[in-house]
Design a protein around this motif. Structure first.
Motif, PDB file in Angstrom:
ATOM      1  N   TYR A  17      -4.743  45.987  95.112  1.00  0.00           N
ATOM      2  CA  TYR A  17      -3.568  46.671  94.564  1.00  0.00           C
ATOM      3  C   TYR A  17      -3.866  48.150  94.471  1.00  0.00           C
ATOM      4  O   TYR A  17      -4.823  48.549  93.811  1.00  0.00           O
ATOM      5  CB  TYR A  17      -3.206  46.123  93.180  1.00  0.00           C
ATOM      6  CG  TYR A  17      -1.962  46.768  92.610  1.00  0.00           C
ATOM      7  CD1 TYR A  17      -0.717  46.456  93.130  1.00  0.00           C
ATOM      8  CD2 TYR A  17      -2.032  47.698  91.590  1.00  0.00           C
ATOM      9  CE1 TYR A  17       0.431  47.062  92.637  1.00  0.00           C
ATOM     10  CE2 TYR A  17      -0.888  48.317  91.080  1.00  0.00           C
ATOM     11  CZ  TYR A  17       0.339  47.982  91.611  1.00  0.00           C
ATOM     12  OH  TYR A  17       1.480  48.575  91.126  1.00  0.00           O
ATOM     13  N   VAL A  20       2.472  51.114  94.122  1.00  0.00           N
ATOM     14  CA  VAL A  20       3.688  50.712  94.809  1.00  0.00           C
ATOM     15  C   VAL A  20       4.311  51.839  95.635  1.00  0.00           C
ATOM     16  O   VAL A  20       5.496  51.818  95.934  1.00  0.00           O
ATOM     17  CB  VAL A  20       4.716  50.102  93.834  1.00  0.00           C
ATOM     18  CG1 VAL A  20       4.265  48.729  93.381  1.00  0.00           C
ATOM     19  CG2 VAL A  20       4.935  51.003  92.628  1.00  0.00           C
ATOM     20  N   ILE A 127      -8.318  52.019  87.927  1.00  0.00           N
ATOM     21  CA  ILE A 127      -8.668  51.228  86.747  1.00  0.00           C
ATOM     22  C   ILE A 127     -10.131  51.414  86.360  1.00  0.00           C
ATOM     23  O   ILE A 127     -10.472  51.555  85.189  1.00  0.00           O
ATOM     24  CB  ILE A 127      -8.357  49.728  86.976  1.00  0.00           C
ATOM     25  CG1 ILE A 127      -6.841  49.497  86.881  1.00  0.00           C
ATOM     26  CG2 ILE A 127      -9.098  48.846  85.954  1.00  0.00           C
ATOM     27  CD1 ILE A 127      -6.393  48.055  87.006  1.00  0.00           C
TER      28      ILE A 127
HETATM   29  C1  LIG Z   1      -6.110  50.193  91.371  1.00  0.00           C
HETATM   30  C2  LIG Z   1      -4.773  50.846  91.172  1.00  0.00           C
HETATM   31  N1  LIG Z   1      -4.343  51.801  92.005  1.00  0.00           N
HETATM   32  C3  LIG Z   1      -3.159  52.418  91.827  1.00  0.00           C
HETATM   33  C4  LIG Z   1      -2.322  52.057  90.773  1.00  0.00           C
HETATM   34  C5  LIG Z   1      -1.014  52.751  90.562  1.00  0.00           C
HETATM   35  O1  LIG Z   1      -0.560  53.448  91.653  1.00  0.00           O
HETATM   36  P1  LIG Z   1       0.935  54.046  91.712  1.00  0.00           P
HETATM   37  O2  LIG Z   1       1.148  54.814  90.451  1.00  0.00           O
HETATM   38  O3  LIG Z   1       0.917  54.888  92.929  1.00  0.00           O
HETATM   39  O4  LIG Z   1       1.890  52.891  91.828  1.00  0.00           O
HETATM   40  C6  LIG Z   1      -2.729  51.072  89.884  1.00  0.00           C
HETATM   41  C7  LIG Z   1      -1.872  50.669  88.755  1.00  0.00           C
HETATM   42  O5  LIG Z   1      -2.128  49.794  88.009  1.00  0.00           O
HETATM   43  C8  LIG Z   1      -3.970  50.447  90.089  1.00  0.00           C
HETATM   44  O6  LIG Z   1      -4.391  49.475  89.270  1.00  0.00           O
END
Ligand SMILES: Cc1ncc(COP(=O)(O)O)c(C=O)c1O
Length: 311
Positions: A17, A20, A127
């Motif tokens: 993850y 988004v 994180i």
């Molecule tokens: C590992 C990681 N990357 C990125 C994000 C958030 O990215 P963005 O703000 O671009 O959706 C999160 C959010 O929980 C995350 O856990």
């Protein structure tokens, strides 16, 4: 900038993850996010995830089984050709898909293979950064240095929105010195380097240091691990895993559907003054790093009581 324009592919990971945005969803591995948005970025491939209950259930800290899964990168390189691959991006510890702790040797091997093929390694430390798993980054804690680190959340204690990207010297020099004269980096948002967020970030970093937050959290790793693993044997619990001040409690799915049991426990916790995160049937815990042993007792004690009341 350094004359390797054929390197356009990105390699992400199943159950990864990275947010988004289109790029994040493209390299990420959450089907419900991916299926909504068409083809996403093209030229993206994925490593397999490292979660395996058969081999690793109830492991304290990093699992011994699974380091070999990094070898799949060699297969992906063989399929596409190293000269077409720009970067591999992984979270050192996958957070949002339920706390997947990196097996011993896994990240080391990804580093070795990427280096061998001239592929950049990116750690998404949104994180894991800022004391969550020990040091300032998971990279520092685990002794594996990627070429790029993305960060956010703990950077400002999430009190003010800010993200940042750290790059190694050779990337900086390649882009800034290798490019045409003029603007150093053709990239920037309306709110890039926003003074309010930058002030919050600087103040947060000062507090981490002056209050010894990383050291305090690290001193609780053993207590945290023992406490969460004391839930082993309770109803429905099929795995407990942990790293730093993070843990996951995985529940067997309810016959009524995946995620039902996790959501039920989430609501029971919430109604009893405890905020946990349910990701499917996995309860993820990531409490503030200022916590004390009494808070750990309270968190674990309450989950232990409430799990017995879940269908
Ligand atoms: C590992 C990681 N990357 C990125 C994000 C958030 O990215 P963005 O703000 O671009 O959706 C999160 C959010 O929980 C995350 O856990």
């Amino acid at each position: 900038a350094i004359g390797q324009g054929t390197r356009t592919r990105l390699i992400g990971r199943e159950r990864g993850y990275s947010g988004v945005g289109f790029g994040g969803i493209s390299v990420g591995g959450i089907v419900n996010n991916r299926r909504q948005f068409g083809n996403l970025l093209t030229g993206v491939d994925h490593l397999p995830h490292t979660h395996n209950l058969e081999h690793n259930a109830f492991t304290m800290g990093r699992p011994e089984w699974g380091g070999h899964l990094a070898d799949n990168l060699e297969a992906i390189v063989a399929l596409h050709g190293a000269e077409t691959i720009a970067a591999v991006i992984v979270e050192p510890m996958a957070g949002s898909t339920g706390v997947l702790v990196p097996p011993i040797g896994y990240l080391e091997k990804l580093r070795e293979i990427t280096r061998k093929h001239g592929i950049l390694l990116i750690f998404d430390e949104v994180i894991t950064g800022f004391g969550r798993v020990g040091g300032a980054t998971a990279s520092e804690t685990l002794g594996v240095t990627p070429d790029i680190i993305t960060m956010a959340k703990g950077l400002t204690n999430a009190a003010v929105p800010m993200g940042a990207v750290a790059i190694s010297r050779h990337i900086h020099d390649g882009v800034v010195e290798g490019g045409p004269d003029g603007i150093e980096l053709f990239h920037g948002y309306t709110y890039s380097g926003h003074p309010l967020a930058a002030a919050a970030g600087l103040a947060t970093l000062d507090l981490y240091k002056s209050e010894g937050i990383f050291e305090h959290a690290s001193s609780l790793h053993g207590y945290w691990q023992d406490a969460v693993h004391s839930l082993k044997g309770k109803r429905h619990i099929i795995d407990i895993r942990n790293m730093g001040i993070v843990a996951a409690i995985e529940l067997a799915p309810h016959s009524g559907g995946v995620g039902k049991r996790g959501m039920q426990l989430f609501h029971k916790c919430f109604d009893n003054g405890l905020l946990v995160r349910a990701t499917g049937d996995i309860i993820a815990l990531s409490p503030p790093l200022i916590l004390q042993k009494t808070h750990i007792d309270e968190i674990v004690g309450r989950i232990g009581e409430l799990i017995e009341t879940v269908d």
